[in-house]
Scaffold this motif. Structure first.
Motif, short mmCIF file in Angstrom:
data_model
loop_
_atom_site.label_atom_id
_atom_site.label_comp_id
_atom_site.label_asym_id
_atom_site.label_seq_id
_atom_site.Cartn_x
_atom_site.Cartn_y
_atom_site.Cartn_z
N TRP A 63 -11.63 7.84 -2.41
CA TRP A 63 -10.72 7.58 -1.17
C TRP A 63 -9.96 6.98 -2.10
O TRP A 63 -8.55 7.54 -1.32
N ALA A 64 -10.29 6.42 -1.88
CA ALA A 64 -8.84 5.23 -2.92
C ALA A 64 -8.39 5.49 -3.63
O ALA A 64 -7.40 5.61 -4.34
N ASP A 76 -4.57 -1.63 -4.79
CA ASP A 76 -4.08 -3.23 -5.09
C ASP A 76 -5.70 -4.00 -4.20
O ASP A 76 -4.91 -4.26 -3.45
N CYS A 77 -6.62 -3.39 -4.80
CA CYS A 77 -7.95 -4.75 -4.41
C CYS A 77 -8.68 -4.91 -5.75
O CYS A 77 -9.02 -4.58 -6.91
N ASP A 78 -10.15 -5.53 -5.15
CA ASP A 78 -10.62 -5.78 -6.21
C ASP A 78 -11.84 -4.53 -6.19
O ASP A 78 -12.19 -3.51 -5.88
N ASP A 79 -12.54 -4.55 -7.05
CA ASP A 79 -13.10 -3.42 -7.44
C ASP A 79 -14.94 -3.87 -6.89
O ASP A 79 -16.02 -4.24 -6.97
N ASN A 80 -14.49 -4.37 -5.36
CA ASN A 80 -16.10 -4.76 -4.23
C ASN A 80 -16.00 -3.94 -3.49
O ASN A 80 -14.67 -3.25 -3.09
N GLY A 86 -10.94 -2.96 2.52
CA GLY A 86 -9.35 -3.50 3.50
C GLY A 86 -8.31 -2.55 2.30
O GLY A 86 -7.46 -2.84 3.50
N TRP A 87 -8.43 -2.66 1.61
CA TRP A 87 -6.97 -2.00 0.95
C TRP A 87 -6.74 -0.56 1.83
O TRP A 87 -6.23 -0.32 2.08
N GLN A 91 -4.06 1.66 4.08
CA GLN A 91 -3.23 3.01 3.69
C GLN A 91 -3.51 3.86 5.29
O GLN A 91 -2.78 5.00 5.14
N ALA A 92 -4.10 3.28 6.75
CA ALA A 92 -4.44 4.03 7.47
C ALA A 92 -3.65 4.57 8.04
O ALA A 92 -3.66 6.10 8.54
#
Length: 227
Positions: A63-64, A76-80, A86-87, A91-92
Motif C-alpha cells: 500500500w505504501a 519517507d520511512c524505515d523498512d519496518n 506511521g508514514w 497520507q490519510a
C-alpha cells in the motif's frame, strides 16, 4: 455521535497496527500462567504470529508503494511495519479519497485481527448490538462487524444505535447497572443507584430507573472506550 471521517478511520487503523505490533513483541502467555514465575525460559514465538507479522508488513509495503507511485512522493520511512504504518498515517487525507480505500481497510484490519487474536481475552469483547435477540460482540480492534444475516456494519455505528435504544428504557436497578457496564462502560453498582434516588438525585419510577437519567447523573464514571 457520528462515525469518524474516512481519514480519521485510517489514522485509527494505523494506531491499531502500532498497538498490535507492540503486543506481539512477546509470545502470548500459556493458558493458566500467572506470570509470577521467574527464571523460566521464554516460550518461542508461535509461527502463526510470525506469519501474521510478515503478512502485515508485506501489505503495508504494497500500500505504501501504491501511495508513493500514484502521488509521486518519496516513501519517507524505515523498512519496518511501525515506520510504514506511521508514514501511511500521514497520507490519510489522500488515501481517504482513493477508490481502493475499502480494500485497504479490509486487508489491514484482517492483519490486525490475526496479530491480536492469540492475545485476546473474552473480557476484552464489547457488546455492539442485539440481533434477533442474541448479543453481538466485537473486539476493540474491530471497526466492522458481520451480523448473522451476512451484512457488515461499522461497530461504532451499531454501538451508538444500541446506546440510543436503551436510553429510554426503565429497568430495575441491577439491570440498569448491567446496561451501564455492558453498553456505556460505566461502573455504577445497583446499590449506588438506589441510594442516589433516596437522596432525591434520581427519580424512582414504578418500573425502576430510567437508563438515560442514570447515565446523565453518573456520566463522569464513564470509562475510556476504544471505538
Amino acid at each position: 455521535m457520528s462515525d469518524p471521517a474516512p481519514a480519521q478511520q485510517i489514522r485509527n487503523l494505523m494506531d491499531s497496527v502500532h498497538d498490535a505490533l507492540t503486543i506481539s513483541e512477546h509470545p502470548p502467555s500459556p493458558k493458566g500462567d500467572t506470570g509470577g514465575s521467574t527464571g523460566a525460559s521464554k516460550p518461542p514465538m508461535p509461527v502463526s504470529i510470525l506469519d501474521a507479522k510478515l503478512d502485515l508488513k508485506q501489505k503495508l509495503v504494497s500500500w505504501a508503494l501504491m501511495i508513493g507511485e500514484e502521488r509521486e512522493v518519496v516513501i519517507d520511512c524505515d523498512d519496518n511495519s511501525y515506520s510504514l504504518a506511521g508514514w501511511i498515517y500521514t497520507q490519510a487525507e489522500w488515501l481517504a479519497e482513493h477508490a481502493a480505500l475499502d480494500d485497504f481497510t479490509t486487508e489491514i484490519q484482517e492483519c490486525v485481527k490475526a496479530l491480536r487474536r492469540p492475545y485476546a481475552s473474552k473480557d476484552e469483547r464489547r457488546l455492539v448490538t442485539i440481533f434477533a435477540g442474541a448479543p453481538i460482540y466485537a473486539w476493540p480492534w474491530e471497526t466492522t462487524v458481520r451480523l448473522p444475516d451476512g451484512t457488515v456494519h461499522l461497530a461504532h455505528t451499531l454501538r451508538e444505535e444500541l446506546k440510543g435504544q436503551t436510553m429510554d428504557r426503565t429497568l430495575a436497578a441491577p439491570n440498569v447497572s448491567a446496561v451501564l457496564r455492558e453498553i456505556f462502560n460505566m461502573d455504577v453498582p445497583a446499590d449506588t443507584i438506589r441510594k442516589t434516588a433516596k437522596r432525591g438525585k434520581l427519580t424512582k419510577y414504578p418500573e425502576g430507573f430510567n437508563v438515560g437519567e442514570v447515565v446523565e447523573r453518573f456520566a463522569t464514571r464513564a470509562l475510556t472506550l476504544v471505538s
